[in-house]
Design a protein around this motif. Sequence first.
Motif, short mmCIF file in Angstrom:
data_model
loop_
_atom_site.label_atom_id
_atom_site.label_comp_id
_atom_site.label_asym_id
_atom_site.label_seq_id
_atom_site.Cartn_x
_atom_site.Cartn_y
_atom_site.Cartn_z
N LYS A 1 0.92 -0.78 -0.23
CA LYS A 1 0.32 0.13 0.31
C LYS A 1 0.81 1.08 -0.43
N LEU A 2 1.71 1.13 0.86
CA LEU A 2 2.94 2.43 0.79
C LEU A 2 3.54 2.73 0.01
N ALA A 3 4.11 1.28 -1.03
CA ALA A 3 4.20 1.64 -2.50
C ALA A 3 3.54 2.74 -3.46
N HIS A 4 2.18 2.52 -3.71
CA HIS A 4 1.34 2.78 -4.28
C HIS A 4 0.33 4.22 -3.43
N THR A 5 0.84 4.54 -2.50
CA THR A 5 -0.32 5.91 -2.09
C THR A 5 0.95 7.24 -2.47
N LYS A 6 0.15 7.99 -2.61
CA LYS A 6 0.20 9.13 -2.81
C LYS A 6 -0.18 10.64 -1.87
N MET A 7 0.86 11.23 -1.90
CA MET A 7 0.94 12.95 -1.04
C MET A 7 -0.79 13.60 -0.92
N PRO A 8 -1.37 13.11 -0.05
CA PRO A 8 -2.60 13.52 -0.48
C PRO A 8 -3.20 14.96 -0.37
N TYR A 9 -2.09 15.73 -0.31
CA TYR A 9 -2.69 16.99 0.23
C TYR A 9 -1.23 17.75 0.16
N ASP B 217 -0.59 14.81 -4.98
CA ASP B 217 -0.14 13.65 -5.70
C ASP B 217 1.19 12.67 -6.19
N ARG B 218 2.17 13.33 -5.01
CA ARG B 218 3.43 12.52 -5.30
C ARG B 218 3.32 10.68 -4.42
N ASP B 219 4.08 10.38 -4.80
CA ASP B 219 4.79 9.08 -4.57
C ASP B 219 5.01 9.45 -3.46
N LEU B 220 4.65 8.72 -2.06
CA LEU B 220 5.29 9.40 -0.96
C LEU B 220 6.45 8.99 -0.97
N ILE B 221 6.96 7.52 -1.19
CA ILE B 221 8.59 6.85 -1.55
C ILE B 221 9.42 8.23 -2.03
N ASP B 222 8.39 9.38 -3.21
CA ASP B 222 9.68 9.51 -4.08
C ASP B 222 9.93 11.35 -3.57
N LEU B 223 9.30 11.63 -1.93
CA LEU B 223 9.09 12.97 -2.18
C LEU B 223 10.34 13.30 -1.42
N PRO B 224 10.95 14.68 -1.60
CA PRO B 224 12.08 14.77 -1.29
C PRO B 224 12.36 14.27 0.40
N GLU B 225 13.81 14.06 0.19
CA GLU B 225 14.08 13.90 1.88
C GLU B 225 14.09 15.28 2.70
N TYR B 226 14.34 16.17 2.24
CA TYR B 226 14.44 17.20 3.03
C TYR B 226 13.11 17.48 4.40
N TYR B 227 11.50 17.36 2.65
CA TYR B 227 10.56 17.34 2.88
C TYR B 227 9.61 15.89 4.80
N VAL B 228 10.66 14.97 4.47
CA VAL B 228 10.31 13.89 5.09
C VAL B 228 10.82 14.39 7.00
N VAL B 229 11.68 14.94 6.33
CA VAL B 229 13.17 15.69 7.79
C VAL B 229 12.56 16.13 8.06
N TRP B 230 11.26 16.86 7.23
CA TRP B 230 11.03 18.44 8.40
C TRP B 230 9.84 17.56 9.16
N TYR B 231 9.23 16.67 8.53
CA TYR B 231 7.54 16.14 8.85
C TYR B 231 8.26 15.13 9.89
N HIS B 232 9.60 15.14 10.22
CA HIS B 232 9.69 14.24 10.88
C HIS B 232 10.52 15.04 12.81
N SER B 233 10.50 16.43 12.47
CA SER B 233 10.93 17.12 12.82
C SER B 233 9.90 18.11 14.03
N LYS B 234 8.80 18.37 12.85
CA LYS B 234 6.92 18.53 12.81
C LYS B 234 6.48 18.06 14.00
#
Length: 77
Positions: free
Chosen positions: A11-19, A24-41
């Motif tokens: 499911k993760l492999a096919h899930t897109k960012m909803p907002y 609409d970008r695949d979660l796994i293709d989100l930029p690393e800095y964006y995922v790190v930002w979420y981790h800190s937030k």
Amino acid sequence: MLQPDREFLIKLAHTKMPYGKYKDRDLIDLPEYYVVWYHSKGFPKGKLGEMLETVYTLKLNGLEQIIKNIKRNFPKK
């Protein structure tokens, strides 16, 4: 973090960012800095948060290819 099960990873492999900026970008293709930002937030609650946390862990360990392989080998139903 618990080890994700097979269905969760598929499911993760096919899930897109909803907002947001990366809607609409695949979660796994989100930029690393964006995922790190979420981790800190703080990740959102629920399934999306679990998936983003998993993406963070995979990116942190250089394992994004696992999800990309799953996406290729297990097409969306």
